[in-house]
Enzyme design. Structure first.
Site, PDB file in Angstrom:
ATOM      1  N   ALA A 189       0.769  -0.982   0.079  1.00 16.27           N
ATOM      2  CA  ALA A 189      -0.025  -0.050   0.033  1.00 16.27           C
ATOM      3  C   ALA A 189       1.101   1.242   0.104  1.00 16.27           C
ATOM      4  O   ALA A 189       2.233   1.074   0.567  1.00 16.27           O
ATOM      5  CB  ALA A 189      -0.802   0.059   1.418  1.00 16.27           C
ATOM      6  N   GLY A 209       0.669  -5.125   0.876  1.00 16.06           N
ATOM      7  CA  GLY A 209      -0.503  -5.082  -0.109  1.00 16.06           C
ATOM      8  C   GLY A 209      -0.069  -5.655  -1.430  1.00 16.06           C
ATOM      9  O   GLY A 209      -0.734  -6.290  -1.959  1.00 16.06           O
ATOM     10  N   GLU A 268      -0.465  -9.207  -1.135  1.00 12.93           N
ATOM     11  CA  GLU A 268      -1.893  -9.451  -0.913  1.00 12.93           C
ATOM     12  C   GLU A 268      -2.735  -9.398  -2.288  1.00 12.93           C
ATOM     13  O   GLU A 268      -3.607 -10.073  -2.400  1.00 12.93           O
ATOM     14  CB  GLU A 268      -2.517  -8.382   0.008  1.00 12.93           C
ATOM     15  CG  GLU A 268      -1.981  -8.462   1.561  1.00 12.93           C
ATOM     16  CD  GLU A 268      -2.471  -7.644   2.380  1.00 12.93           C
ATOM     17  OE1 GLU A 268      -2.368  -6.515   2.321  1.00 12.93           O
ATOM     18  OE2 GLU A 268      -3.314  -7.949   3.373  1.00 12.93           O
ATOM     19  N   GLU A 287       3.987  -5.408   7.384  1.00 11.35           N
ATOM     20  CA  GLU A 287       3.075  -4.281   8.153  1.00 11.35           C
ATOM     21  C   GLU A 287       3.626  -4.336   9.624  1.00 11.35           C
ATOM     22  O   GLU A 287       3.603  -3.187  10.141  1.00 11.35           O
ATOM     23  CB  GLU A 287       1.580  -4.825   8.073  1.00 11.35           C
ATOM     24  CG  GLU A 287       1.179  -4.573   6.434  1.00 11.35           C
ATOM     25  CD  GLU A 287       1.512  -5.822   5.569  1.00 11.35           C
ATOM     26  OE1 GLU A 287       2.213  -6.642   6.041  1.00 11.35           O
ATOM     27  OE2 GLU A 287       0.765  -5.774   4.561  1.00 11.35           O
TER      28      GLU A 287
END
Ligand code: 3HC
Length: 691
Positions: A62, A101, A104, A124
């Site tokens: 992200a 992310g 992911e 994270e």
């Protein structure tokens, strides 16, 4: 220009992200990906989809800079649901890193192919978070919770090879990962198979759940108050629920962590660490000099540790002493440290042998002749340094970097002992040098830019976090530390006791308080330095006059019975402190922990402000990085300047004024920057964006 390219190859839609430098999943990328997946699904000629990317990474996660801002659609979890729900199979073509992310995204795909050098991870936790786009639900379902949980707990990425073993990847190919992903996508489309990780048919086995619970129990025990660990455990446990419900649990936990002050501080540290790598005035056009051989002068604890740094990085290093006996001692000490690593299993006997073979012992400075860099780690005295650098000037090869590991001394004076000040720099390592991450690169006036660039590049190669600082007594770290040391002494005289002062800092998050630290390092070090500078510290001097140098003498501020490493309160020391207070006419009073903390940290912040005013540190974040990597400041507190902003500079300035008045010490009055910034409604963070 779109950050996501869409092309058709062999009836497969290849969706390529191009968002330099690391393809972070900012809003525009998310929109581009969502549009591309929809377009491919709406195109009857397309049979499958490949998600790939340009540049050095697949996707680094992200976009961290968007955290804390209003979210823009599509949200990452929604995008990933759309990818997974695609009627046409989607395959990820992974090169470089797939992190957070980014991994992911790959987990939401129906197949995953990677190059051998790819790294996959969910880091994270390093930002005080847990995966927030289905990672805690999809990864355990794909590879088992007993393998997924440790990856998320450590945040460390795994290699493509291991990921293949784990079943996280379908294939590892040596080249053309996009072509391989297209082949897999075509095969999945042809078979009509579309494996997904979110369906109820993918459930954790009982054995896996038990193994995970054992790991979770251990992790919770060691969590040390960090909220990420219980959150991660709760999220992984939620894999027992239907996928959608599990994701809802993850989301809730993620959102509460993202709002947590600790995560905010860790995100500040992430960006400050990257900013510190940018040296003002030195662009990428300045190329570092090549370093293929090094020399270290002085085989004491510091020199030996620095030599190990070179050997650990595979750089041959000559370790130089004035006499054979000192050299032998130094080499034996290094061998003993490597032995401990071997016995702990963190180093193979083979690697130990290779590293020791890279360290060549030598007597006499002439042995530095072949080195591209010489790091002097001799006695901390100007006369000694000048003599060494004068001789180095005669023996070192032209263009060699001549670095001093001085922790306080004036680097230009050392440079003036040579005829080549452009090559003389400070490289201040921290003890133990083979362990501590911080490297202060001291940049005196007159040093060549490429010498600075070399020290920084070399520092990174040695696994350090180099911070370029200006020349000035104690540079950044020790200069601020001195303020804390003085504050701790003042507190003792005013009424606090050593264990109270130490407890305030330990509760704040430091591993040790100033007095336990002084006892460990040896109280005589500060004593000698004070005497050399004509300074006095009533309590500290009295303790040393009594011969209580710390752990090595069995007593210091505390007593250490029979070599104990944790000290006990010492009634004699406490009586001595009370006597000194009385002698100075001070009526002792009790201090709350908050008061102690403010009295210890505010003067440090004040000194930090002066350091910024003088340009000794380029940015407030640089000071934070120094304290986190060199002095054990808890990263989740963001560093002293970040902490100061969180308290409020106006609050700190007022407290300092009160301290200055009470102590009758003008030096404690707030630095001009500390009053100017609040007047402009700014904190230190405002300085950074303005500069
Ligand atoms: N978001 C925003 N910017 C990022 C970023 C990210 N995720 N990752 C890297 N960057 C930026 C850096 O700030 C830096 O910017 P700058 O050049 O302007 O200073 C630039 O990319 C290059 O980064 P590095 O200097 O670190 O480059 P390296 O090549 O040394 O390392 C890397 C590359 C390994 C990708 C490293 O940057 C890294 O570890 N990045 C962070 C990865 C991460 O933590 N991802 C998880 C994010 S949280 C998440 O995904 C939540 C999700 O679960 C919902």
């Amino acid at each position: 220009m779109s950050l996501v390219a869409y092309t058709i190859q062999h009836a497969v839609a290849v969706v390529a992200i191009d968002n330099p430098p690391v393809n972070a999943l900012g809003a525009a990328v998310r929109q581009g990906l969502a549009a591309a997946v929809a377009q491919a699904n709406g195109d009857a000629t397309v049979t499958a989809i490949v998600i790939a990317s340009a540049g050095k990474a697949f996707i680094a996660g992200a976009d961290i800079s968007e955290f804390g801002k209003p979210p823009a659609a599509p949200l990452l979890p929604d995008l990933l649901d759309a990818i997974e729900a695609s009627a046409k199979p989607v395959v990820a073509a992974i090169h470089g890193v797939a992190l957070g992310g980014g991994l992911e995204v790959a987990l939401a795909c129906h197949g995953r192919v990677a190059l051998p050098a790819a790294k996959l991870g969910l880091p994270e936790v390093k930002l005080g978070l847990i995966p927030g786009a289905g990672g805690t639900q999809r990864l355990p379902r794909l590879i088992g919770a007993a393998k997924a949980f440790p990856m998320m707990l450590s945040g460390e990425p795994i290699s493509a090879g291991l990921a293949l073993d784990y079943g996280l990847l379908d294939e590892v190919v040596s080249s053309d990962v996009v072509a391989a992903a297209i082949r897999l996508a075509e095969a999945l489309a042809a078979e009509g198979r579309r494996p997904v990780t979110s369906t109820a048919t993918v459930a954790l086995t009982e054995a896996d759940r038990e193994s995970f619970e054992a790991l979770a129990k251990d992790a919770l025990k060691k969590a040390d108050g960090m909220p990420t660990v219980p959150a991660l455990v709760e999220a992984v446990r939620a894999t027992a629920l239907p996928f959608k419900e599990g994701v809802a649990v993850e989301r809730k936990l993620f959102l509460s962590l993202i709002a947590d002050e600790r995560s905010k501080a860790l995100r500040h540290v992430f960006f400050a660490e990257r900013e510190v790598a940018k040296v003002p005035g030195i662009g990428s056009e300045v190329k570092p000099r090549e370093i293929t051989a090094a020399a270290v002068i002085g085989a004491g604890t510091m020199g030996g540790g620095i030599a190990m740094c070179f050997a650990n990085a595979g750089i041959p290093v000559t370790l130089i002493e004035t006499a054979q006996a000192a050299l032998d001692n130094g080499i034996n000490r290094i061998a003993a440290i490597y032995d401990i690593s071997v016995s702990r299993g963190s180093l193979t006997p083979e690697a130990r042998k290779q590293r020791l073979a890279l360290i060549k012992p030598a007597v006499g400075l002439a042995a530095a002749a072949g080195a591209d860099i010489v790091v002097e780690a001799a006695f901390e005295e100007m006369g000694v340094k000048k003599q060494i650098f004068g001789e180095l000037d005669r023996v070192a090869k032209p263009g060699a970097i001549l670095a001093s590991n001085t922790s306080y001394l004036d680097v230009p004076t050392i440079a003036a002992a040579t005829g080549r000040p452009q090559d003389v720099i400070g490289m201040h390592f921290f003890s133990p040098a083979n362990v501590m991450k911080l490297l202060e690169v001291v940049r005196p006036q007159g040093v060549a830019d490429d010498a600075v660039a070399t020290a920084v590049a070399l520092g990174r190669k040695l696994g350090k976090v180099p911070v370029v600082v200006g020349n000035g007594f104690g540079f950044v770290g020790n200069r601020m530390l001195e303020q804390r040391t003085r504050a701790a002494e003042r507190l003792l005289i005013a009424g606090a006791l050593p264990h109270e002062v130490d407890a305030a800092l330990v509760d704040f998050g430091f591993k040790m308080g100033p007095f336990a630290m002084a006892d460990l390092a040896g109280n005589d070090i500060g004593w000698r330095s004070r005497r050399a500078r004509g300074l006095k510290a009533a309590v500290a001097d009295a303790i040393c006059d009594a011969g209580w140098f710390g752990q090595k003498t069995g007593r210091g501020y505390y007593i250490y019975p029979q070599g104990a490493r944790t000290g006990q309160r010492c009634p004699e020391v406490e009586a001595l402190i009370a006597r000194i207070s009385a002698e100075q006419g001070v009526t002792r009073r009790a201090f709350t922990q908050a008061e102690i903390l403010a009295r210890l940290l505010d003067p440090m912040v004040n000194e930090g402000a002066r350091i910024l005013e003088e340009g000794i540190a380029a940015r407030p974040g640089d000071i934070d990085i120094v304290w986190i990597n060199g002095y054990n400041w808890p990263a989740w507190r963001g560093g002293p300047m970040y902490w100061a902003d969180s308290v409020g500079l106006d609050v700190i300035a007022k407290r300092l004024e009160a301290q200055a008045a009470e102590a009758g010490d003008k030096a404690l009055e707030p630095a001009p920057l500390l009053t100017r910034l609040p007047a402009e409604s700014k904190g230190f963070a405002g300085l950074r964006t303005d500069s």
